[in-house]
Scaffold this motif. Structure first.
Motif, short mmCIF file in Angstrom:
data_model
loop_
_atom_site.label_atom_id
_atom_site.label_comp_id
_atom_site.label_asym_id
_atom_site.label_seq_id
_atom_site.Cartn_x
_atom_site.Cartn_y
_atom_site.Cartn_z
N LEU A 1 0.80 -1.22 0.00
CA LEU A 1 0.00 0.00 0.00
C LEU A 1 0.83 1.27 0.00
CD1 LEU A 1 -2.79 -1.03 2.55
CD2 LEU A 1 -2.94 -0.97 0.06
N LEU A 2 2.14 1.16 -0.20
CA LEU A 2 2.98 2.34 -0.15
C LEU A 2 2.57 3.37 -1.20
CD1 LEU A 2 5.36 3.68 1.28
CD2 LEU A 2 6.87 2.62 -0.42
N ASP A 3 2.15 2.91 -2.37
CA ASP A 3 1.76 3.85 -3.42
C ASP A 3 0.40 4.50 -3.14
OD1 ASP A 3 0.28 1.54 -3.79
OD2 ASP A 3 0.32 1.66 -5.98
N LYS A 4 -0.28 4.07 -2.07
CA LYS A 4 -1.56 4.68 -1.69
C LYS A 4 -1.37 5.83 -0.70
CE LYS A 4 -3.79 1.55 -4.04
NZ LYS A 4 -4.41 1.90 -5.35
N ALA A 5 -0.14 6.07 -0.27
CA ALA A 5 0.11 7.18 0.64
C ALA A 5 -0.12 8.48 -0.12
CB ALA A 5 1.54 7.12 1.16
N LYS A 6 -1.05 9.30 0.36
CA LYS A 6 -1.38 10.51 -0.38
C LYS A 6 -2.17 11.49 0.49
CE LYS A 6 -4.73 10.48 -3.33
NZ LYS A 6 -5.67 10.23 -4.44
N ILE A 7 -2.12 12.74 0.09
CA ILE A 7 -2.99 13.76 0.67
C ILE A 7 -4.36 13.65 0.01
CG2 ILE A 7 -3.44 16.24 0.72
CD1 ILE A 7 -0.49 16.71 1.16
N ILE A 8 -5.39 13.68 0.82
CA ILE A 8 -6.76 13.60 0.33
C ILE A 8 -7.52 14.82 0.85
CG2 ILE A 8 -8.91 12.28 0.30
CD1 ILE A 8 -7.25 9.77 0.85
N MET A 9 -8.20 15.51 -0.05
CA MET A 9 -9.00 16.67 0.32
C MET A 9 -10.45 16.24 0.55
SD MET A 9 -7.57 19.48 -2.42
CE MET A 9 -5.81 19.85 -2.51
N LEU A 10 -11.06 16.76 1.59
CA LEU A 10 -12.45 16.42 1.85
C LEU A 10 -13.39 17.17 0.92
CD1 LEU A 10 -12.78 16.10 5.72
CD2 LEU A 10 -11.82 14.52 4.04
N GLU A 11 -12.95 18.28 0.39
CA GLU A 11 -13.74 19.08 -0.55
C GLU A 11 -12.80 19.60 -1.63
OE1 GLU A 11 -17.30 21.03 2.15
OE2 GLU A 11 -15.39 22.10 2.04
N PRO A 12 -13.34 20.10 -2.73
CA PRO A 12 -12.47 20.69 -3.76
C PRO A 12 -11.62 21.81 -3.18
CG PRO A 12 -14.72 20.47 -4.58
CD PRO A 12 -14.78 20.16 -3.12
N TYR A 13 -10.45 22.01 -3.76
CA TYR A 13 -9.54 23.04 -3.29
C TYR A 13 -10.23 24.41 -3.34
CZ TYR A 13 -5.56 26.12 -2.82
OH TYR A 13 -4.71 27.10 -2.39
#
Length: 616
Positions: free
Chosen positions: A298-310
């Motif tokens: 799952l290393l390639d799943k490490a990411k910033i995720i936004m709860l709403e559009p920028y």
């Protein structure tokens, strides 16, 4: 959607779709004050009856029975698999709306309990209608709802109010998943009011750079309010199609709505979307467990995720979870902040999801690169005041990842890993690039504040170390870092320090005796960033300084922090403890005062004590 009619049938005998009872029949029977008869004669509607005030209609008791009967009929038809249920549910909402209007206009005050019952009848009928419409393909949440009325099939336009989402983002309406569906929801955040609470699902189309930072399936809350054209519904039957409007409101940004001559609090089920998103993740397996035991997968799943559009100009508040966890642990804190007046006007919430079995200096490097990429995507010129003043909030091991975002490595980390200069080693270009990412870095310039929640800067307790030494045996090492160490050792015999030769796991590097942790604690922290500590002292008095059973208070302490706040909580409850949430509100209020004052010094300026949470 068409309706089948017979050429000479009166309007009130026109069957609904797939043989359902016609709306006209229900209205005619109710207005005539008769019992429903299958072949009732056409009622005579005089202008006097049509013009009768809604107050009188409410007093006669005709509207509420019609609404209830229509909803019962809708349930029966839905069980039979008939899309005519959509129309019956819609009628229930219309009649309940008329009853609410009559009650609001009544000269005799109506009992509050009766008003709430009418409101709930309206809400339930509308929710049933929209969910049935979704099931039978009668609704496009981005634009319209199709229903059958006494004047035939009509299209009800949908208006979107208060959302940062575009109309095209409304993919599917779903029934709210109650808080029990999300084990990270420890408090109820469901506030009754006017409107049908729903969850909207948005499948990620991945058509733009911005989509890269949104979830694969976004879930967000919406509250539906139907505004029926009562003059058309209760006037001359079939004279004209009703000009109804269906509105979808964002309960985070719209708190009240005018309806039926009153100002109503809008229904807000803040827990629903997170609970549904959790269900989707759980259906694919536990990311927290898999990310710990099989981090290489799952290393390639490490990411910033936004709860709403920028949202340009708003400060990103980035949450970083800890060991054996995922971003859902911040459910209570995120919701408490979102419903705090003023918060959504100034902040946007992001999370960093990562496999926690990977050594945290590796996932910290990924986070550093993710922040750089996000900044380049949305603020390439570096002029967005929000992006330039990010706030990080890290819990437990997540706090250590945040610490490395505001630290300078120098040669300290590399000297801990190897006993020769990096430039002198025989390495592939890819291995050298990875080594630089892991062991050489400078503070991220746009991170201005870090909140440490139960962070073990000095390592975990002795008991934690004993358990960790067993658990670490089950963790698979991340392949890229493992290959890096193997290549350096193969091509440069003796260059790798013994402490790194076996590639420690995240647990190994959390122990108080870890040389890596000791080295990190000595790294200089940029004065541009303001630091805060929140730590638990268990149920005993804080002066005993025993910590939260996992992190001693001495380990959570940070000399560079401008504030240190202790809460009466154990380790696994610090992040949702009300006192901790209140302290985060205070810190964010302080941060916003700095931003508005245009001051970027490392020390806070006077500002509001906190964004006050009025309890919803």
């Amino acid at each position: 959607m068409s309706r089948t009619t017979e050429a000479k049938s009166p309007w009130f005998l026109i069957p609904g779709p797939r043989g359902g009872v016609g709306l006209g029949l229900l209205l005619a029977v109710a207005l005539a004050g008769c019992r429903q008869v299958e072949h009732a004669p056409t009622p005579s509607l005089s202008p006097v009856v049509v013009a009768t005030s809604r107050v009188e209609a409410h007093r006669s008791g005709s509207l509420v029975p019609r609404a209830r009967e229509a909803r019962r009929e809708g349930r029966r038809l839905e069980r039979q698999g008939s899309d005519a249920s959509v129309d019956r549910y819609y009628e229930a909402a219309v009649f309940a709306s008329a009853a609410l209007t009559a009650a609001s206009n009544a000269t005799t005050p109506i009992d509050d309990a009766e008003l709430v019952a009418l409101r709930d009848l309206y809400n339930d009928g509308l929710r049933d209608c929209l969910l049935a419409a979704q099931a039978f393909g009668r609704i496009d949440p981005s634009s319209q709802l199709v229903v059958n009325t006494p004047s035939g099939a009509t299209t009800v336009p949908i208006a979107h109010r208060g959302f940062v989402w575009r109309a095209g983002d409304f993919g599917r309406l779903c029934e709210p998943t109650r808080p029990g569906g999300n084990p990270s929801a420890h408090t109820c955040n469901n506030y009754p009011g006017l409107g049908a609470d729903l969850v909207v699902e948005r499948p990620n189309p991945n058509v733009s750079d911005a989509d890269r930072y949104l979830p694969r399936l976004e879930c967000f809350n919406a509250t539906a309010v139907l505004r029926p054209d009562l003059d058309a519904w209760l006037g001359t039957p079939g004279a004209r199609p009703p000009a109804d409007v269906l509105e979808l409101y964002d309960p985070l940004r719209v708190r009240t709505v005018g309806f039926a001559a009153r100002n109503w609090r809008i229904t807000a089920d803040y827990d629903a979307a997170n609970a549904r998103a959790y269900e989707h993740q759980a259906s694919r397996g536990s990311f927290a467990l898999a990310g710990f035991a099989f981090p290489d997968v799952l290393l390639d799943k490490a990411k910033i995720i936004m709860l709403e559009p920028y949202q340009p100009g708003k400060t990103p508040l980035l949450f970083v979870h800890g060991l054996l966890a995922d971003p859902f642990i911040f459910n209570d804190m995120m919701i408490a902040l979102q419903k705090t007046p003023g918060f959504v006007d100034h902040f946007q919430i992001w999370v960093y999801r990562y496999p926690t079995g990977v050594p945290w200096f590796r996932t910290a490097a990924i986070l550093r690169e993710q922040i750089r990429q996000v900044s380049a995507t949305f603020d390439p010129g570096g002029v967005d005041v929000g992006m330039r003043n990010m706030v990080l909030a890290g819990y437990s091991m997540g706090g250590l990842l945040c610490r490395l975002q505001v630290s300078s490595s120098g040669d300290a980390l590399w000297n801990m890993a190897a006993n020769r200069p990096l430039e002198s080693l025989v390495m592939s270009d890819e291995a050298r690039r990875l080594a630089k990412e892991l062991f050489y870095f400078e503070p991220v310039s746009n991170v201005r504040r870090v909140i440490f929640l139960a962070t073990p800067h000095g390592g975990g307790s002795w008991a934690t170390g004993a358990v960790g030494s067993i658990a670490t045996r089950f963790v698979r090492r991340s392949p890229d870092t493992k290959l890096l160490i193997a290549q350096v050792e193969r091509d440069n015999p003796g260059a790798v320090q013994p402490s790194l030769r076996d590639l420690p796991t995240s647990i190994d590097t959390l122990m108080a005796w870890s040389p890596f942790l000791e080295t990190v604690r000595r790294l200089p922290i940029t004065p541009r960033a303001t630091l805060h500590t929140i730590a638990g002292h268990g149920l005993g008095p804080p002066e005993h300084a025993r910590g939260d059973l996992v992190v001693p208070l001495s380990s959570a302490h940070l000399d560079e922090a401008v504030s240190e706040h202790w809460v009466r909580a154990y380790h696994n409850s610090v992040y949702y403890h009300p006192d901790a949430i209140a302290e985060v509100q205070r810190i964010l209020g302080e941060h916003q005062a700095e931003v508005q004052a245009g001051r970027w010094e490392s020390h806070p300026v006077p500002g509001p004590e906190r964004f006050q949470d009025p309890g919803g």
